[in-house]
Each structure stands twice: as C-alpha cells, then as structure tokens.
Write a protein that holds these residues in place. Structure first.
Motif, PDB file in Angstrom:
ATOM      1  N   ILE A   1      -6.560 -34.600   1.421  1.00 32.34           N
ATOM      2  CA  ILE A   1      -7.127 -33.585   0.993  1.00 32.34           C
ATOM      3  C   ILE A   1      -7.898 -33.630  -0.377  1.00 32.34           C
ATOM      4  CG2 ILE A   1      -6.411 -31.012   0.397  1.00 32.34           C
ATOM      5  CD1 ILE A   1      -4.371 -30.918   2.360  1.00 32.34           C
ATOM      6  N   GLN A   2      -7.374 -34.225  -1.181  1.00 33.35           N
ATOM      7  CA  GLN A   2      -7.883 -34.610  -2.473  1.00 33.35           C
ATOM      8  C   GLN A   2      -9.209 -35.364  -2.316  1.00 33.35           C
ATOM      9  OE1 GLN A   2      -4.370 -36.604  -4.203  1.00 33.35           O
ATOM     10  NE2 GLN A   2      -3.794 -34.944  -5.574  1.00 33.35           N
ATOM     11  N   LYS A   3      -9.032 -36.385  -1.616  1.00 31.35           N
ATOM     12  CA  LYS A   3     -10.163 -37.273  -1.203  1.00 31.35           C
ATOM     13  C   LYS A   3     -11.286 -36.555  -0.838  1.00 31.35           C
ATOM     14  CE  LYS A   3      -9.256 -40.858   0.942  1.00 31.35           C
ATOM     15  NZ  LYS A   3      -9.195 -42.081   1.620  1.00 31.35           N
ATOM     16  N   ARG A   4     -11.106 -35.539   0.276  1.00 27.14           N
ATOM     17  CA  ARG A   4     -12.161 -34.724   0.851  1.00 27.14           C
ATOM     18  C   ARG A   4     -12.744 -33.637  -0.094  1.00 27.14           C
ATOM     19  NH1 ARG A   4     -13.452 -33.424   6.299  1.00 27.14           N
ATOM     20  NH2 ARG A   4     -15.560 -32.801   6.143  1.00 27.14           N
ATOM     21  N   LEU A   5     -11.841 -32.976  -0.935  1.00 31.05           N
ATOM     22  CA  LEU A   5     -12.274 -32.057  -2.070  1.00 31.05           C
ATOM     23  C   LEU A   5     -13.321 -32.914  -3.011  1.00 31.05           C
ATOM     24  CD1 LEU A   5      -9.246 -30.083  -2.479  1.00 31.05           C
ATOM     25  CD2 LEU A   5     -11.429 -29.317  -1.201  1.00 31.05           C
ATOM     26  N   PHE A   6     -12.786 -34.286  -3.432  1.00 35.68           N
ATOM     27  CA  PHE A   6     -13.553 -34.926  -4.555  1.00 35.68           C
ATOM     28  C   PHE A   6     -14.842 -35.287  -3.661  1.00 35.68           C
ATOM     29  CE2 PHE A   6     -15.053 -38.582  -6.610  1.00 35.68           C
ATOM     30  CZ  PHE A   6     -14.829 -38.193  -8.002  1.00 35.68           C
ATOM     31  N   THR A   7     -14.869 -35.536  -2.763  1.00 39.70           N
ATOM     32  CA  THR A   7     -16.148 -36.004  -1.824  1.00 39.70           C
ATOM     33  C   THR A   7     -17.125 -34.931  -1.760  1.00 39.70           C
ATOM     34  OG1 THR A   7     -14.875 -37.843  -0.586  1.00 39.70           O
ATOM     35  CG2 THR A   7     -16.952 -37.381   0.119  1.00 39.70           C
ATOM     36  N   MET A   8     -16.424 -33.732  -1.311  1.00 34.65           N
ATOM     37  CA  MET A   8     -17.425 -32.600  -1.010  1.00 34.65           C
ATOM     38  C   MET A   8     -17.870 -32.208  -2.437  1.00 34.65           C
ATOM     39  SD  MET A   8     -15.183 -30.278   1.410  1.00 34.65           S
ATOM     40  CE  MET A   8     -15.869 -28.972   0.814  1.00 34.65           C
ATOM     41  N   GLY A   9     -16.980 -32.149  -3.518  1.00 34.49           N
ATOM     42  CA  GLY A   9     -17.811 -31.694  -4.991  1.00 34.49           C
ATOM     43  C   GLY A   9     -18.669 -32.770  -5.367  1.00 34.49           C
ATOM     44  N   TYR A  10     -18.473 -33.965  -5.310  1.00 31.17           N
ATOM     45  CA  TYR A  10     -19.190 -35.089  -5.603  1.00 31.17           C
ATOM     46  C   TYR A  10     -20.811 -34.899  -4.885  1.00 31.17           C
ATOM     47  CZ  TYR A  10     -21.017 -39.842  -6.620  1.00 31.17           C
ATOM     48  OH  TYR A  10     -21.756 -40.845  -7.374  1.00 31.17           O
ATOM     49  N   ASN A  11     -20.756 -34.682  -3.477  1.00 32.09           N
ATOM     50  CA  ASN A  11     -21.757 -34.840  -2.824  1.00 32.09           C
ATOM     51  C   ASN A  11     -22.566 -33.408  -3.214  1.00 32.09           C
ATOM     52  OD1 ASN A  11     -21.688 -37.068  -1.480  1.00 32.09           O
ATOM     53  ND2 ASN A  11     -20.381 -35.955   0.174  1.00 32.09           N
TER      54      ASN A  11
END
Length: 708
Positions: free
Chosen positions: A393-403
């Motif tokens: 979940i953390q990784k997915r949220l970070f990736t979404m925010g980054y993109n």
C-alpha cells in the motif's frame, strides 16, 4: 477490495484538492509567468548564422556586466563583503564531540563521528584571520606574485588561505586532495612554490614522500590545531602551524596596519593556478586571472535569483574543483553563510555519522547546494531502494503521488498536497529547506533530474563550464522546465559550434545545428602553466576575444539553449568502421537500478564493445539470492551467472532507449569495489579516468576480447 477503495479515495482526494486550489495557486505563485519564462527565447546568434556565436538575450549588446562596480579584483570583492556584512556569520564548522570505531559484519572497521553544532566566524572575524595570515606569510619573506600552494580538504582554512593570497597578490596553486604523489610533485615543481598549506592528515599520509622530490620547497603550513612530529622531513624545510603564522602576522612590525603598503593585485594579475586531475594524462595547471574569475562568477550568480544573507550553502565538494571554489567565493561576496561538510557526513545516513546522530544537512538546514550527478544518482537509488522496502500500500501510494507530481512538473505546475503528504520526509534528508541545487561536472540524466524535482521539491540548475573557463559557460534558468540541457550562455560568455565531420556533426544538421563547443568571453583563462603545447586549445579571434575549444559536442535548440550530446575523446571507431560514443553508452546504461557505475570500452582492432560495471550491491545480492547463489560480495560479482544477468539488464535498457546494436556491450566484468577519487579511477568530480581504468582492468580486457 479495501485496497481498491483506499486507492480510489486517494485519487479522489488529489482530484478535489487540485480542483479547489489550482486557480488560487496558479495566480498567487505566478505559474503563468514561469511557464512563459520557460518557453521564451533565451539566446540567439549574434551573426545570424547557425554556428553562432550565441549570446544571452538578456545582455545581447555586450558581455560586460558589473554587480559590484569598481570591484575588479578578488581582494576588493572580499573587502566590500566585509564592509556590508561585517557582524553576520560567514564560515561555519561543526565540532567533533567524539570518534568511535565500529566493526562491520565483514570485519572492516569504520570510524564513526558524533558531531556538535556549527561554530561560526563572522565576516569581521574572517577578515581578521585573513589579515593576520596574509601578514604572517609576508613576514616569512614571500614577495608579491610568489606562488603559494594549497593541498587541503574542503574547510574554512582553505578559504582563509585563498583570501589571504588574493589580498597579498600571491597566486594560489591548488591541488585535489586525491591527486597521486607523482602528480603533486610535478605541479609543485612546475610552479616553483616555496610554501605549501595543507592539513596534518595529508601531510603525514600523502606528502611526506612527495616533499623529498620538491627541492625548492622551504615552508609547510598545516591548518589543524594539532602537533606534528617533525622528524623524517627534508633538511631545511620549516614546518609551521597556521596559528604560528597568524601570531607572526599579529606582531606590530608585521601587521598590515603598521603603515607598510601592500602591493595590491591588478585585474590582469594571476590569481589561481588550478591543477585539474584530468581524465587522461599528466595534470595541467590552468592559469586564472582575477578578471577571469570575476567575470565567471558574475555570470553564474545572475542565474541564482535572490542570492544573499538569508542563504546557507553546504560546502562538501573539493575546493580545488572550480565549481566549488567559485561557488564559495560567490557566496562570501553576497553575504551567504557557508557550512562545511563532507560526502561522509552530509546526511544522517552518511558513512561516518554514528547511527542515531545527525548529519550536517540536518543541523545546517541549507538553502543552496552544488552537486555532481554521481552524488544525485546515489541519492536517487538510495531513496528508491527504501521505497522498494515499503509494504504494498505504501509503495503504491508513493508511486501514484510521484507519477502525479511528475506529470504536473512536466506541465509546468506543482503538487503542493503531494509535497506536504509524501515528500516532506525525503526533503529532510538534505535539511528540508533546499531551494536550488546546481549540478555540474558531468551530464545529469533526465530521470535523476526529475527525481530531485519531485522528491526534494526544488529546481535543479544544470551548469556547463570547464576549469579553462572558470567553471562558467551556461546554466539553466530556474524557470526552465526542460531536462537534459545545460541552458543558455551566461552573461559573461558566448557559445560557438564548430563542425566535426569525423563524428558526423555539422552546423547544418537538422533539426538543430551541432558541433564542437567553443566558449568565448572574459572568463576564458590565460592558458596552461608552462605548457605551450597544450595551449592550442585556446584561440583568439580578430576582435581579440579568447575562445576555448572544449572537445565536447553540443546541439543548440531553437530557444538558444545548449545540450551536450557527445565528447570527441570518447569516440572510438570499431573494426567494421562504426563509430561508438562511449560516453553516450554509459549515460544510457547508468539509468539501470542494477548499475551504480559503468565504463564502456572499445578497441579499434575489435568489432564489439565491452564494459566494466560497479553493480548495485543491494539489487545484485537480491538477484543472486533469487538464483540460489550464495557467497561473499566478491564471490557474487565474479559468478558467471551474475555477469549474464547484468548483461541481460544492459541489453534490455539499451534496446528500450534505442542504442544501435554495435553500441551495446556484449561482455561485462563486475567490480565489487566502487570507483572513488581515492582509488584513482575517477576524478574528484567522479568523471571516469579511462586510461587508469584500462590499466586497472587490463587482464579482464584481454579475457573479454579473447586474449590470453
């Protein structure tokens, strides 16, 4: 299902926030004006021809500009800074509270430091130190225009020495602290110095043998508050502490205030002889006049908006590199604070910082920093490796925010919500207040530039210059939203392109003119010290303006900005006649997370490219574990299966970025040891030393090319 709902809610939150805040943010922050500045014409040809010269549109009619009228030498610039900023803090150094030896699982012993707060010298106190040290040097009998050498780490005493030399008209001869003994002895003898400033550590580990080879040397000054064992040094050599020299300068008969006139430098006088470590061959001493450095720094500072006493600069790159030296002299001129650091103490995670204690950036909270791409690449890979350790979940949220933020940045906007929720912790790695990072020394990849934009929430200005041009040439404007370019010419410089038919580059190329880059202007230096054969790289036109032929190949974009696309010395012709740009191959393949560093190599008698790779230890160890390979780090690197895995990654990256088939390395050697300036395989700016790398890996070159 819950995960899908959470991600949908996060998307909805960002969408609502963007809808509610976009228009107020757009007008309050002047986003429209920044977009216009990013897309504007920044330079144009003064001749109307494709080859140039190209000059900044902001000062198109003349290269002349003076931020400090009448301050045409470095001593005048420093005196003016003291007058304006006297009681304000200038140079800061952290106290070492304790040192501990920490044994690693491998058995190696690492020295760990616990550091205190920064202790600051005011501009007035700095001026006193400079006056006393300069008077003490003169009291030793040194006459104006006598060369003085400095071989020292980046620290406050380096700047004190430099300013004392500028004030007394002693040309300062500089050496990287990581240069080899032979190169140091060569430079000291070539410039005929009689006095050398250094540190105790360098004196005892690097200089003791060198001094026997420098017969003219009479004095060594060490900057530490330590005692030195004076045994084993050449007869007739006097060893002093910096404190001793300052006390000598404080004596009434030696003080600069005793009525004795100081012979001040003229703008055309020699200020610095900077020995470049060089990627090939013997080091060369570049001669810089006061006027050269003033011109170069004027151009550089114009591209840094708002530079002044509110800024704090973190100083950790080698001061014997032109990027760092001009940055620090500029900061002093504008009243900034300079806090000293090192690559080993920069952040909380740095190698010499004891776990649980604070690195320099966490204490200093700098607003400005300079960096070479190698360091930013490391930060990028370290942060992204931490992201890989997050839960799903953390990784997915970070990736979404980054993109999401990456998309906004590429459109010329920002993402304040992502900054607040996702990137605050990353920003704190560098103190949390950095407003501008200036990159120089080598090309910066698009991926790393965007990573710094996204995660550290600040612009990254790419600069292009050489020691021979006082580090000045071009710098991207803060508002420029592009990547992969180094900006328009500075106000002190012009850029010309010269055809290079052998490499296939001409000024008639479409869509943009291409060719070897020539830099002209008042920042172009006087040439090489006692090295007439190398001065052929300098030209003078019919108007008397000096030009330096860089050997780099560039492309001028329609808005007048420069992009570095190749280097003449990196071009190798294969047996079948194809030309391979080794630098281009390396810059493409370094984007792989499996590769920390790479050197491509080609022999004209062969028909394929090979490579030496420093793999990312964490990624390669994980890959080995997945393949059932166990052993020490050295055993993993030498395992044939691991070589095949890295080659597979190289081919995938190369194909995705559309390298030609003959450009892709077909064999690889994995190095378990990183390439650092201390190993002698890269320069202090982390540029590859191809000759040294070739000699170091000669056995593997023969193996990969089917030799004995």
């Amino acid at each position: 299902k819950e995960l899908v709902s959470l991600l949908f809610f996060f998307h909805l939150l960002i969408w609502l926030y963007s809808m509610l805040t976009f228009l107020p943010w757009y007008y309050i922050t002047g986003a429209e004006q920044r977009k216009a500045l990013s897309s504007r014409i920044k330079a144009r040809s003064t001749s109307g021809r494709a080859e140039g010269p190209y000059r900044s549109v902001d000062h198109f009619d003349s290269l002349a500009r003076e931020d400090f009228p009448g301050k045409d030498t470095l001593d005048k610039l420093f005196d003016y800074a003291v007058q304006r900023f006297g009681p304000l803090p200038s140079l800061g150094t952290r106290e070492v509270l304790s040192e501990e030896n920490e044994i690693q699982p491998t058995g190696k012993i690492f020295k760990k430091l616990i550091l205190g707060d920064y202790k600051w010298l005011s501009y007035n106190e700095l001026d006193t130190h400079v006056s006393q040290f300069g008077s003490g040097l003169a009291a030793l009998g040194l006459q104006p225009k006598t060369n003085i050498a400095i071989f020292c780490e980046t620290r406050a005493e380096w700047v004190i020495t430099a300013q004392a030399c500028f004030r007394r008209n002693f040309p300062l001869v500089t050496f990287y602290a990581t240069l080899g003994e032979e190169a140091i002895a060569y430079g000291l003898n070539e410039t005929g110095v009689t006095l050398l400033v250094t540190s105790v550590a360098l004196l005892e580990t690097k200089l003791k043998n060198v001094l026997l080879q420098v017969p003219k040397l009479r004095h060594v000054v060490y900057v530490d508050h330590k005692r030195v064992n004076r045994e084993g040094y050449p007869a007739g050599l006097s060893i002093h502490s910096m404190q001793d020299i300052q006390e000598l300068g404080m004596l009434p008969e030696n003080s600069m205030y005793c009525g004795r006139e100081i012979l001040k430098p003229q703008p055309s006088d020699l200020a610095v002889v900077m020995y470049t470590s060089g990627s090939t061959g013997r080091p060369k001493g570049v001669m810089m006049a006061h006027s050269n450095l003033i011109a170069g720094m004027t151009g550089q500072c114009e591209r840094i908006p708002g530079l002044g006493p509110d800024d704090i600069y973190v100083a950790y790159l080698p001061l014997a590199h032109v990027l760092e030296m001009t940055a620090e002299i500029s900061c002093v001129s504008y009243g900034c604070r300079i806090g000293y650091s090192s690559p080993q103490t920069l952040s909380d995670q740095s190698t010499k910082i004891k776990k649980g204690s604070k690195g320099d950036c966490s204490v200093l909270n700098p607003t400005l920093m300079a960096a070479v791409p190698e360091i930013m690449d490391r930060i990028n890979k370290n942060v992204m490796s931490k992201v890989q350790e997050m839960n799903f979940i953390q990784k997915r949220l970070f990736t979404m925010g980054y993109n999401y933020k990456l998309e906004q940045i590429e459109r010329g906007y920002d993402a304040p919500l992502c900054n607040a929720l996702l990137f605050q912790k990353v920003k704190r790695l560098l103190g949390g207040r950095v407003r501008l990072i200036l990159s120089g020394g080598a090309p910066l990849s698009e991926a790393t530039q965007r990573f710094m934009n996204v995660c550290f929430c600040c612009p990254v200005g790419q600069g292009y210059g050489l020691t021979e041009t006082c580090g000045a040439g071009t710098i991207t404007e803060v508002a420029d939203n592009s990547t992969g370019r180094v900006g328009a010419p500075l106000l002190c410089s012009e850029i010309r392109l010269r055809d290079w038919p052998e490499g296939g580059y001409t000024t008639n190329d479409k869509p943009n003119p291409r060719g070897e880059i020539l830099i002209g202007g008042a920042n172009v230096t006087l040439g090489y010290y006692s090295n007439e054969s190398s001065n052929q790289d300098y030209l003078e036109d019919e108007a008397g303006q000096r030009w330096f032929c860089t050997g780099d190949v560039g492309e001028i974009h329609p808005d007048g900005c420069l992009q570095i696309i190749d280097r003449k010395k990196d071009l190798v012709k294969l047996q079948a006649g194809e030309y391979v740009s080794l630098g281009k191959v390396e810059s493409v393949l370094k984007s792989s997370t499996l590769i920390d560093n790479i050197c491509a190599y080609a022999n004209s008698e062969q028909n394929y490219v090979i490579s030496f790779v420093v793999p990312n230890q964490k990624r390669l160890t994980q890959l080995a574990k997945q393949r059932g390979i166990v052993g020490t780090w050295e055993e993993i690197c030498t395992h044939p299966e691991m070589e095949r895995e890295v080659l597979k990654e190289i081919k995938e990256v190369a194909v995705n970025i559309k390298l030609q088939r003959f450009e892709i390395p077909v064999k690889v050697h994995l190095s378990p040891d990183p390439w650092t300036p201390e190993t002698g395989l890269v320069t202090d700016a982390f540029k590859l030393k191809r000759k040294e790398l070739k000699n170091h890996y000669l056995h593997h070159i023969e193996r990969m090319y089917g030799g004995k």
